[in-house]
Design a protein around this motif. Structure first.
Motif, PDB file in Angstrom:
ATOM      1  N   HIS A  29       0.792  -1.066   0.023  1.00 10.26           N
ATOM      2  CA  HIS A  29      -0.031   0.050  -0.218  1.00 10.26           C
ATOM      3  C   HIS A  29       1.003   1.169  -0.019  1.00 10.26           C
ATOM      4  O   HIS A  29       2.022   1.148   0.481  1.00 10.26           O
ATOM      5  N   PHE A  30       0.335   2.349  -0.528  1.00 10.90           N
ATOM      6  CA  PHE A  30       1.301   3.506  -0.288  1.00 10.90           C
ATOM      7  C   PHE A  30       0.215   4.513   0.433  1.00 10.90           C
ATOM      8  O   PHE A  30       0.798   5.159   1.374  1.00 10.90           O
ATOM      9  N   CYS A  31      -0.917   4.566   0.015  1.00 11.03           N
ATOM     10  CA  CYS A  31      -1.534   5.979   0.554  1.00 11.03           C
ATOM     11  C   CYS A  31      -2.165   5.500   2.014  1.00 11.03           C
ATOM     12  O   CYS A  31      -2.527   6.564   2.883  1.00 11.03           O
ATOM     13  N   TRP A  32      -2.560   4.405   2.285  1.00  5.81           N
ATOM     14  CA  TRP A  32      -2.960   4.191   3.524  1.00  5.81           C
ATOM     15  C   TRP A  32      -2.206   4.245   4.657  1.00  5.81           C
ATOM     16  O   TRP A  32      -0.914   3.999   4.714  1.00  5.81           O
ATOM     17  N   GLY A  36      -7.684   5.926  -0.503  1.00  7.05           N
ATOM     18  CA  GLY A  36      -7.972   4.996  -1.364  1.00  7.05           C
ATOM     19  C   GLY A  36      -7.654   5.262  -2.671  1.00  7.05           C
ATOM     20  O   GLY A  36      -8.370   5.098  -4.067  1.00  7.05           O
ATOM     21  N   ASN A  37      -6.503   6.141  -3.022  1.00 10.79           N
ATOM     22  CA  ASN A  37      -6.176   6.599  -4.406  1.00 10.79           C
ATOM     23  C   ASN A  37      -4.887   5.936  -4.920  1.00 10.79           C
ATOM     24  O   ASN A  37      -4.907   6.390  -6.073  1.00 10.79           O
ATOM     25  N   CYS A  38      -4.185   4.897  -4.196  1.00 10.95           N
ATOM     26  CA  CYS A  38      -2.917   4.706  -5.098  1.00 10.95           C
ATOM     27  C   CYS A  38      -3.105   3.502  -5.715  1.00 10.95           C
ATOM     28  O   CYS A  38      -2.352   2.799  -6.547  1.00 10.95           O
ATOM     29  N   ARG A  39      -4.157   2.864  -5.359  1.00  9.91           N
ATOM     30  CA  ARG A  39      -4.576   1.384  -5.954  1.00  9.91           C
ATOM     31  C   ARG A  39      -3.778   0.383  -5.672  1.00  9.91           C
ATOM     32  O   ARG A  39      -3.728  -0.852  -6.239  1.00  9.91           O
ATOM     33  N   MET A  40      -2.708   0.636  -4.710  1.00  6.31           N
ATOM     34  CA  MET A  40      -1.572  -0.510  -4.661  1.00  6.31           C
ATOM     35  C   MET A  40      -2.085  -1.538  -3.673  1.00  6.31           C
ATOM     36  O   MET A  40      -1.746  -2.788  -3.977  1.00  6.31           O
ATOM     37  N   CYS A  41      -3.286  -1.351  -3.083  1.00 11.20           N
ATOM     38  CA  CYS A  41      -3.564  -2.403  -2.152  1.00 11.20           C
ATOM     39  C   CYS A  41      -4.602  -3.443  -2.638  1.00 11.20           C
ATOM     40  O   CYS A  41      -5.202  -4.233  -2.182  1.00 11.20           O
ATOM     41  N   ILE A  99      -9.839  -2.708  -3.001  1.00 12.29           N
ATOM     42  CA  ILE A  99      -8.908  -1.916  -2.359  1.00 12.29           C
ATOM     43  C   ILE A  99      -9.067  -2.481  -0.769  1.00 12.29           C
ATOM     44  O   ILE A  99     -10.012  -2.255  -0.365  1.00 12.29           O
ATOM     45  N   CYS A 158      -7.734  -1.069   1.535  1.00 12.63           N
ATOM     46  CA  CYS A 158      -7.785  -0.019   2.771  1.00 12.63           C
ATOM     47  C   CYS A 158      -9.011   0.500   2.719  1.00 12.63           C
ATOM     48  O   CYS A 158      -9.368   1.061   3.894  1.00 12.63           O
TER      49      CYS A 158
END
Ligand code: SF4
Ligand code: SF4
Ligand code: SF4
Ligand code: SF4
Ligand code: FES
Lengths: 165, 590
Positions: free
Chosen positions: B32-35, B43-48, B81, B83
């Motif tokens: 994750h990045f943004c969490w 919930g904007n990076c979508r890595m999770c 996502i 997060c």
């Protein structure tokens, strides 16, 4: 007491003890070699010029607007002999970062070339210098003054790296 | 209690938790990045992205099973996502399957499209979340041949923070921090699509007293510290867990050291005390005085001039002064000495029959706020009070001395000249009475002192501070003194420390000849024939534990394990739970 009397002199034969035939043999070899083509040269008057693939002392590439090195410290990290010390600083140039201090301890350097291999900027390369002399430990620590070499003098190595790295 | 299954593991969790929280609490890391646990969910990076589903049930309510007897999962058509998706009973989550991995790969590729790959000049390199995930979740080769989007670089958000628009992955952590924690909403996204970047509102700077926390918070190297920029690569430093002595909060910190110099302080998460943060003042001020202006080696006044002396000579001199004073002496302690120092000072005072033992309060009402910063600028006032040491103020002391000057004044860590009204002190202290200065930093006090004893700082000692809420917290040495050695004293070592030889220049950092206050005090007591014999801080702490009720059942090991124990709670310490760390250097420090 453990005295050994079986010395080399005692083991020699009569002819060997006489020496004369041995001297003749030696001189024969000398004369023979005198007329063979020479393998040695009159160093340092006659220097050997290595090829681009040669790994002499590592140097830093100096471009017109300064060094290429951005002081990322990767060469220092990868160096198996811990010979390299880099201290980064900030510059106004576009690249932001430059080495305030860049030192290679030439007593530690083992000429492995890993710094050259790891450098993301192709800023440190192995040069052709092989005759490196110093008289004290301090002198063996090469700073930026000794390390920076104009890029024109490193073309052959850079070309080699482009082809084979 | 909802029960969910993550990668085949059944997990009990609480309703309202998100998948990423439930996973974290059970030791499953979802990229994750943004969490961030302390911030709202963006919930904007979508890595999770993970695959979520539930077990299929037949019409009769029983689980449907496939040919091998495994329950069939009904997956949601698209990935979710982790997060922002709350857990639900019976949920099945897949974080390692093919589809999840493919999604993570794709997100990483998108993030790296316009990333400058500045790593060689980026201060984050070595502890960067983007680097870490690029290793773990990336295809390794860029398919993007077009020109990257260029954005502003080296933008000063304040005189403390530099922003690099190209490195920013637009996670909005910093914006949310400014809005929600620092309460200084001056940051915003501007532009659209791949031109999005962050700007300050017209005419503002981001200079909240907590602003620098965004530097660690930023998952990448987009935000760097103006103070630290390029001082060192992270892997060249050793990081030692410690406690900030800047105020009574006692924020948990990591001390970054290279060549025996502190290069930076950074917050260390502790849910009991400072969550994930520290203040800028602590970060910027509390290391400089350890690095410079230090007293090294003892000195004794002979024929009117201070002359360097061995510890033994200095101890002898202090012991003589205190013995001849026969109790007509005063011990003035700093409020920022450790519990161990305070305890031994009290014992030492008792041995010499000194009644006036007090620590000087340092209060600064302009410093305190309703978040972390406390107006009480003593690192350990609570602890010293718990040890039965009364507090005083410089004003009170001044008055008392004006009334009657004691024969000896023993300053332990407290420096009257560090305060503003120094002129009155000059006059008073110069007028008679012997002065013993046991200090870490050079001060005007040395000019009139009869004996100077060099004290170690918080970064060089083992000990404990008690913060304003009664949390007893453990300190360990990060900086070597002339009498300690990284290698043999079990201190944190960087690679340079580990492999450097004495003729390497990076091993030549200054090491001062100094000792912890408690050790100096035992030396003084010993020179007078009183036996206060402790060989280590741990032994002193064991004595405190034995004799002071509030510290009962505590020991260094437990203090470390629980990240602090509250006074009086030695028998029932509060567990700290899973502590989230956004990113760190590997191998993991702390
Ligand atoms: S690896 Fe290259 S760019 Fe990095 S410090 Fe070494 S010479 Fe400089
Ligand atoms: S943010 Fe991370 S990936 Fe980007 S340049 Fe910095 S270290 Fe490299
Ligand atoms: S600067 Fe850092 S924290 Fe802020 S949005 Fe960009 S990547 Fe996120
Ligand atoms: S709030 Fe106090 S303890 Fe925390 S970092 Fe700031 S000065 Fe240090
Ligand atoms: S961590 Fe979930 S979208 Fe960024």
């Amino acid at each position: 007491m453990n005295v050994t009397t079986n010395t080399r002199a005692q083991r020699m034969t009569f002819w060997e003890k006489l020496y004369l035939p041995e001297i003749a043999k030696g001189l024969a070899l000398t004369f023979k070699t005198m007329f063979k083509p020479k393998l040695t040269r009159q160093y340092p008057e006659e220097r050997w010029e290595p090829l681009g693939s040669y790994r002499g002392r590592p140097v830093l590439v100096l471009e017109e607007d300064g060094e290429r090195c951005v002081a990322c410290g990767l060469c220092s990290r990868v160096c198996p002999a811990l010979a390299i010390e880099v201290q980064a600083g900030e510059t106004e140039r576009e690249k932001e970062r430059y080495p305030v201090k860049f030192e290679i301890n030439m007593l530690r350097c083992i000429y492995c070339g890993l710094c050259e291999e790891v450098c993301p900027e192709e800023a440190i390369v192995m040069s052709k210098d092989y005759d490196i002399v110093f008289h004290s430990q301090e002198e063996a620590i090469f700073g930026k003054d000794k390390l920076l070499v104009p890029i024109a003098r490193l073309q052959e190595r850079l070309e080699f790296l482009r082809q084979y790295k | 209690m909802p029960t969910i299954t993550i990668d085949g593991r059944k997990i009990e969790t609480q309703p309202g938790k998100t998948i990423i929280e439930a996973a974290l609490e059970n030791g499953i890391a979802i990229p994750h990045f943004c969490w961030h646990p302390a911030l709202s969910v963006a919930g904007n990076c979508r890595m999770c992205l993970v695959r979520v589903g539930s077990y299929k049930k037949g019409a009769d309510g029983t689980l449907e099973r496939d040919a091998e007897g495994n329950p069939v999962v009904q997956w949601m058509p698209k990935l979710q996502i982790a997060c922002a998706t709350p857990v639900a009973d019976g949920m099945v989550v897949d974080t390692v399957g093919e589809k999840t991995i493919a999604a993570q790969n794709a997100v990483m590729e998108f993030l790296l499209i316009n990333h400058p790959l500045d790593c060689p000049i980026c201060d984050e390199a070595g502890q960067c979340k983007l680097q870490e995930y690029a290793f773990k979740h990336s295809r390794g080769e860029s398919r993007f041949v077009e020109e990257k989007v260029h954005k502003p670089k080296r933008v000063a958000w304040s005189d403390r923070i530099i922003f690099d628009g190209e490195r920013c992955i637009l996670c909005s952590r910093c914006i949310r921090f400014a809005n929600e924690i620092a309460k200084q909403p001056v940051l915003t996204f501007v532009e659209r699509n791949d031109h999005v970047t962050i700007e300050l509102f017209e005419g503002t700077t981001f200079d909240s007293p907590y602003s620098m926390n965004v530097i660690e918070l930023c998952p990448v190297g987009a935000l760097t510290s103006a103070d630290f920029r390029f001082k060192s690569r992270v892997w060249e430093m050793s990081f030692t867990p410690s406690v900030c002595p800047g105020c009574a909060r006692g924020c948990n910190i990591n001390i970054g050291v290279r060549d025996n110099q502190i290069l930076r302080l950074e917050p260390r998460p502790n849910p009991h005390v400072n969550q994930y943060w520290m203040c800028d003042a602590g970060r910027l001020e509390q290391y400089r005085w350890v690095n410079s202006g230090r007293i090294s080696g003892a000195a004794v006044r002979r024929n009117g001039a201070l002359a360097p002396a061995s510890f033994e000579e200095a101890f002898r001199a202090v012991a003589d002064l205190l013995s001849t004073a026969r109790g007509d002496a005063m011990m003035v302690l700093s409020g920022s000495i450790t519990n161990e120092d305070g305890f031994v000072a009290r014992e030492c005072a008792a041995a010499f029959g000194i009644e006036h033992v007090a620590f000087v309060e340092r209060n600064d009402p302009t410093f305190g706020d309703d978040f972390l910063r406390s107006s009480d600028r003593n690192a350990n006032a609570t602890g010293l009070r718990a040890l039965g040491i009364p507090s005083t103020t410089w004003k009170e002391l001044l008055q008392r001395m004006h009334e009657r000057m004691p024969a000896v004044i023993y300053f332990i860590g407290a420096d009257p000249f560090a305060e503003q009204d120094s002129s009155s002190w000059e006059e008073l202290l110069g007028s008679g009475g012997a002065i013993i200065a046991q200090l870490s930093n050079h001060s005007q006090l040395e000019e009139i002192a009869d004996v100077v004893l060099p004290a170690a700082t918080y970064a060089e000692i083992e000990g404990t501070f008690t913060n304003c809420d009664g949390w007893v917290q453990y300190l360990q040495p990060a900086v070597e003194t002339a009498e300690t050695l990284r290698r043999i004293n079990g201190m944190a070592q960087s690679r340079l420390d580990e492999f450097g030889a004495p003729n390497d220049r990076w091993t030549h950092g200054e090491r001062r000849l100094c000792r912890p206050h408690w050790q100096l005090l035992t030396g003084v007591a010993g020179a007078a024939g009183h036996s206060i014999a402790y060989r280590s801080a741990a032994e002193v702490f064991a004595a405190i534990e034995d004799r002071v009720e509030a510290f009962r059942a505590m020991n260094y090991e437990a203090l470390r394990q629980y990240r602090g124990i509250r006074l009086g709670r030695g028998n029932d310490p509060e567990p700290v739970g899973v502590v989230y760390r956004s990113h760190y250097m590997k191998p993991q420090s702390d």
